[in-house]
Design an enzyme around this catalytic site. Sequence first.
Site, PDB file in Angstrom:
ATOM      1  N   GLU A   1       0.819  -1.213   0.000  1.00  0.00           N
ATOM      2  CA  GLU A   1       0.000   0.000   0.000  1.00  0.00           C
ATOM      3  C   GLU A   1       0.858   1.270   0.000  1.00  0.00           C
ATOM      4  O   GLU A   1       0.629   2.183   0.775  1.00  0.00           O
ATOM      5  CB  GLU A   1      -0.940   0.002   1.211  1.00  0.00           C
ATOM      6  CG  GLU A   1      -1.923  -1.150   1.194  1.00  0.00           C
ATOM      7  CD  GLU A   1      -2.940  -1.104   2.336  1.00  0.00           C
ATOM      8  OE1 GLU A   1      -4.088  -1.488   2.090  1.00  0.00           O
ATOM      9  OE2 GLU A   1      -2.581  -0.698   3.459  1.00  0.00           O
TER      10      GLU A   1
ATOM     11  N   ASP B   1      -8.166  -9.189   4.093  1.00  0.00           N
ATOM     12  CA  ASP B   1      -7.910  -8.047   4.968  1.00  0.00           C
ATOM     13  C   ASP B   1      -8.948  -7.943   6.075  1.00  0.00           C
ATOM     14  O   ASP B   1      -9.855  -7.130   5.985  1.00  0.00           O
ATOM     15  CB  ASP B   1      -7.925  -6.751   4.139  1.00  0.00           C
ATOM     16  CG  ASP B   1      -7.496  -5.546   4.962  1.00  0.00           C
ATOM     17  OD1 ASP B   1      -6.948  -5.759   6.051  1.00  0.00           O
ATOM     18  OD2 ASP B   1      -7.709  -4.412   4.513  1.00  0.00           O
TER      19      ASP B   1
ATOM     20  N   GLU C   1     -12.461  -2.641  12.172  1.00  0.00           N
ATOM     21  CA  GLU C   1     -12.454  -1.866  10.923  1.00  0.00           C
ATOM     22  C   GLU C   1     -13.594  -2.259   9.992  1.00  0.00           C
ATOM     23  O   GLU C   1     -14.265  -1.407   9.427  1.00  0.00           O
ATOM     24  CB  GLU C   1     -11.105  -2.056  10.222  1.00  0.00           C
ATOM     25  CG  GLU C   1     -11.044  -1.380   8.868  1.00  0.00           C
ATOM     26  CD  GLU C   1      -9.701  -1.552   8.167  1.00  0.00           C
ATOM     27  OE1 GLU C   1      -8.755  -2.045   8.803  1.00  0.00           O
ATOM     28  OE2 GLU C   1      -9.613  -1.204   6.975  1.00  0.00           O
TER      29      GLU C   1
END
Length: 720
Positions: free
Chosen positions: A308, A382, A410
């Site tokens: 990323e 993820d 998240e």
Amino acid sequence: MKNLFPLILCLFLFTGHIQANDGYKLWLDYQPIEHAELEQTVSELFSGIYFYGENPSYDIIQKELELASQGFLNKMPSYSSERFQGANLWVGTREELSQFLGLEHQAKIKALGEEGYWRGTIIHEGKNYYALIGNSPVATLYATFDFLKSIQSNTFDGSIEKSDFQKVKLRMLNHWDNLDRTVERGYSGFSIWDWHRLPGYVDPRYIDYARANASLGINAVSLTNVNANAWILREDFVEKVKVLADIFRPYGIQVFLTARFSAPIEMGNLETADPLDKQVQNFWKERVDMIYEAIPDFGGFLVKANSEGQPGPHEYGRNHAEGANMLADALSPHGGIVIWRAFVYSHEIDEDRHKQANLEFEPLDGKFQDNVIVQVKNGAIDFQPREPFHPLFGAVKETNLGMEFQITQEYLGQATQLVYLGTMWEEILQSKTYRPTASNTVAGIIDGSDSKQNLTLMAGVSNIGTDRNWTGHLFGQSNWYAFGQLAWDPDRSAEEVSEEWIKLTFGQKAEVHSKIKEIMLTSHEAAVNYMTPLGLHHLMGRSHHYGPGPWVEGGRADWTSLYYHRADSLGIGFDRTETGSGALEQYASEISQKWTNPKQTPEKFLLWFHHLPWDYEMQSGNTLWEEIGLHYDGGVKTAREMRTQWRQLENQIDSARFSHVDQLLGIQIEEAEWWRNSSLLYFQTFADRPFPESIEKPEGDLEFYKQQRFPFAPGIRPNW
Ligand code: GCW
């Protein structure tokens, strides 16, 4: 004045009540003992405490016993200056108490390892002494917390011996905290690390944070975001870190930092960060020496590289092992370690994201130095609401592998939703990897029992922030708690851990236990159902990862919801068998051969591995389309049921916590409905079939949902 007294008393009690229940005290809220017999026993023990030595961890034990005594008994404990006369409770290490332990008993305690402990009654010359004994002062602190928990949960019994030891060496929180106090994927306020006022000002929270962690056996923390800022390695910042390390040390907690791979360029005025460059190596050696000068027990570095957009060795044509080993060389003279993340999302690689970590790390097996651990997320995508275990577990034989769980929610409703993660982690840990041997599990790999690795690690991305109750949602605390317990022993049952947390948090009422336990144990499955059932994944709105966004395209069009669900007029799901991306083949053949057939794939992972027609027949006899509808609807119904259960406890839980959770459950239900309605309306545009009769018909208009972000936006972060 006299007349005001009852009023003042009342106010005092009232405020006390509110304060006692704002959640700040976590599971360490030592409430008055309700059972007379236990109160009597504890009162005796606390009336004659004898310490077998002096050291900073014993000072902490003393403070904890004082806090507990005030809470349990409403009085201070008394100490004995003499180990026999007047003493009832002995506190010490195995060595300090060796003369009272037979050789065999000593050997047994010793075998528990440095952090292992034993507690129980020792009879000496006809008198009973209750002893808290660790193999080290910190282990004695662990014995103390365990002892206090047993009192608090009303299970203490002096005639029963208890011993325990850690199965995993590093039990670690990863804070994704930035130096400006924002927190990446943090939903409970700002970072608790007040860098601006450190080193001069010590927030009392640091101590309560350390207490909470030590009470769970968490023994390491990485303070900073893996999307790292090189400034943390500056001397003035290291001075700040030193203050925290000094506070945490007697609690047995080691400090780690995240290292930005390009730091030699950013702060060393070098032109390269090439790990094979001598000047770069010197830069790191000097930095590391400077850190150890300040913090002699510094743990080491946690690194996210070439993922990323983060810098890494690939920029210089070097691989992960070369990058990690260079840092490992700088750390190893001091006993430090490198934790190198396997979460590698590279936009350059044109492969199923699922495959990237194995593609990059399997060829490097055996190339990492001994003081390197590769930290692997629980699943290959993820932190999705549900993922099969990551195929790197079991795929390498000569690399230390650590687990990375995400405690912060998240993708699971953040700090708004009640989702107990213990059951999800248990599902991962108990998964069979079939490698290196047929009986191996993920737990056995990360605790070393199957993999035989010496350096073992379980990390959890922290959900802690400045909110008064630490985690935003009161039940976020249960996830911090469960993480600590499973890191200590990855084979513990999530149900048992939930029972423990409930007792410590809500007291002793049976109805409270059974209802809250049911809420907790059904909560994860409910969230999976109303968000991403049957192996669907990554359908969240872009960037915020909070509400539904199965229609989201744009940005990197190939890695958004459309990429993951692949719905079309024929069907839905991601084909990861050999006719698709082939990611399934990264698992042991016992799994890959079986799961290549959808009929033999657990239905909870069905659409993770297969693209199937809408009329595909499920085990229930329903079509896939019907089953998707039933799952979304079922998730909503469970969310409603959770609130019904909770509401039945209204008179048994203090009003502050009752209303906090009740309001959040209200939001959770609306959001579950929002997820169900919008997702089903959207998928129906492909399926072109009516909804199953037995479900509540999704309300609303798809275009409306698409235009709205979601009803309760947590806000967009400036750096998004
Ligand atoms: O889950 C994703 C998050 C990123 C995070 C990244 C990672 C720290 O959306 O915010 O960055 O994973 O784990 O590195």
